[in-house]
Design a protein around this motif. Structure first.
Motif, mmCIF file in Angstrom:
data_model
loop_
_atom_site.group_PDB
_atom_site.id
_atom_site.type_symbol
_atom_site.label_atom_id
_atom_site.label_comp_id
_atom_site.label_asym_id
_atom_site.label_seq_id
_atom_site.Cartn_x
_atom_site.Cartn_y
_atom_site.Cartn_z
ATOM 1 N N SER A 1 3.001 -5.478 4.317
ATOM 2 C CA SER A 1 2.447 -6.766 4.729
ATOM 3 C C SER A 1 2.163 -7.600 3.488
ATOM 4 O O SER A 1 1.634 -7.106 2.499
ATOM 5 N N SER B 1 -2.386 -0.689 -1.470
ATOM 6 C CA SER B 1 -2.519 -2.135 -1.582
ATOM 7 C C SER B 1 -2.273 -2.553 -3.018
ATOM 8 O O SER B 1 -2.373 -1.737 -3.945
ATOM 9 N N PHE C 1 -5.525 -2.754 7.708
ATOM 10 C CA PHE C 1 -4.087 -2.617 7.997
ATOM 11 C C PHE C 1 -3.863 -1.328 8.785
ATOM 12 O O PHE C 1 -3.337 -0.339 8.270
ATOM 13 N N THR D 1 3.801 -8.864 8.819
ATOM 14 C CA THR D 1 4.150 -7.442 8.779
ATOM 15 C C THR D 1 5.663 -7.315 8.747
ATOM 16 O O THR D 1 6.374 -8.111 9.379
ATOM 17 N N THR E 1 -7.528 -9.490 6.178
ATOM 18 C CA THR E 1 -6.977 -9.132 4.867
ATOM 19 C C THR E 1 -7.271 -7.683 4.511
ATOM 20 O O THR E 1 -6.407 -6.979 3.980
ATOM 21 N N ARG F 1 -2.012 -6.873 11.042
ATOM 22 C CA ARG F 1 -2.780 -7.369 9.875
ATOM 23 C C ARG F 1 -3.526 -8.628 10.329
ATOM 24 O O ARG F 1 -3.134 -9.750 10.061
#
Lengths: 112, 108
Positions: free
Chosen positions: A49, A93, A74, A55, A71, A68
């Motif tokens: 994402s 991430s 996920f 996504t 923020t 998503r």
């Protein structure tokens, strides 16, 4: 140290159950990823994402879905788990395209 | 998408310096070379990142020649706890693919 959390750490469930694997990060990173890895094997990208409401599917086809909406969150969902879904699922991430990935501790899923 | 190639496995002995080379012939101008370490049942951990010449931190050094078509991760005086899989990646890369990595086995 990066703050990215995955729950549960271990999960054993029966075939046909719906499950959601949680992944949250507190760093405000826009880019997030899900990888699947069997013991001793390579990591396979299954979803990623770029930010909220974005996504994309990765290189390995997966029956899982992701969302998503925020923020920091996920989650990955399997609507009907099967034994073939048994694996370790790793969430990551990063701040930007050049930035290193930060990984969570993973969820080890076993479907019986 | 820069493709990286590394040896599948390496063995070394405790106390020695280990060098793992990665080839990336089609690396893009704005790509950074990034190395990760992964222990069993854990997610990969960032080790070091560089663009050119030499970068050093408390864990490793990274050497990138002027043509940037390859890079070498150097681990000084390895110990048994350095046994892991090491991955070389070129960033930026929207679909971050790890590949098989190099399985480093440190012997006593």
């Amino acid at each position: 140290e990066a703050d990215i959390y995955q729950t549960p750490r271990y999960l054993v469930i029966g075939t046909g159950k719906k499950i959601t694997l949680e992944c949250s990060q507190t760093m405000g990173h826009d880019k997030m990823y899900w990888y699947q890895q069997d013991p001793g094997m390579e990591l396979h990208l299954i979803h990623y994402s770029y930010g909220v409401n974005s996504t994309e599917k990765g290189d390995l086809s997966s029956e899982s879905t992701v969302s998503r909406i925020r923020t920091e969150h996920f989650p990955l969902t399997l609507e009907s788990a099967r034994p073939s879904h048994t694996s370790q699922y790793l969430c990551a991430s990063s701040e930007s395209r050049n930035s290193p990935l930060h990984f969570g501790n993973g969820t080890r899923l076993t479907v019986t | 998408l820069a493709k990286t190639t590394q040896p599948i496995s390496m063995d070394s002995y405790e106390g020695q310096e280990v060098n793992i080379t990665c080839s990336h012939n089609n690396i893009a101008t704005n790509d950074y070379i990034t190395w990760y370490q992964q222990f069993p049942s854990q997610g990969p951990r960032f080790i070091i990142q560089g663009y050119k010449t030499k970068v050093t931190n408390e864990v490793a050094s990274l050497f990138i020649p002027a043509d940037r078509k390859s890079s070498t991760l150097s681990l000084p005086r390895v110990s048994l706890s350095d046994t892991a899989v090491y991955y070389c990646l070129a960033l930026p890369n929207d679909k971050i693919i790890f590949g098989k990595g190099t399985r480093l086995h440190i012997l006593p």
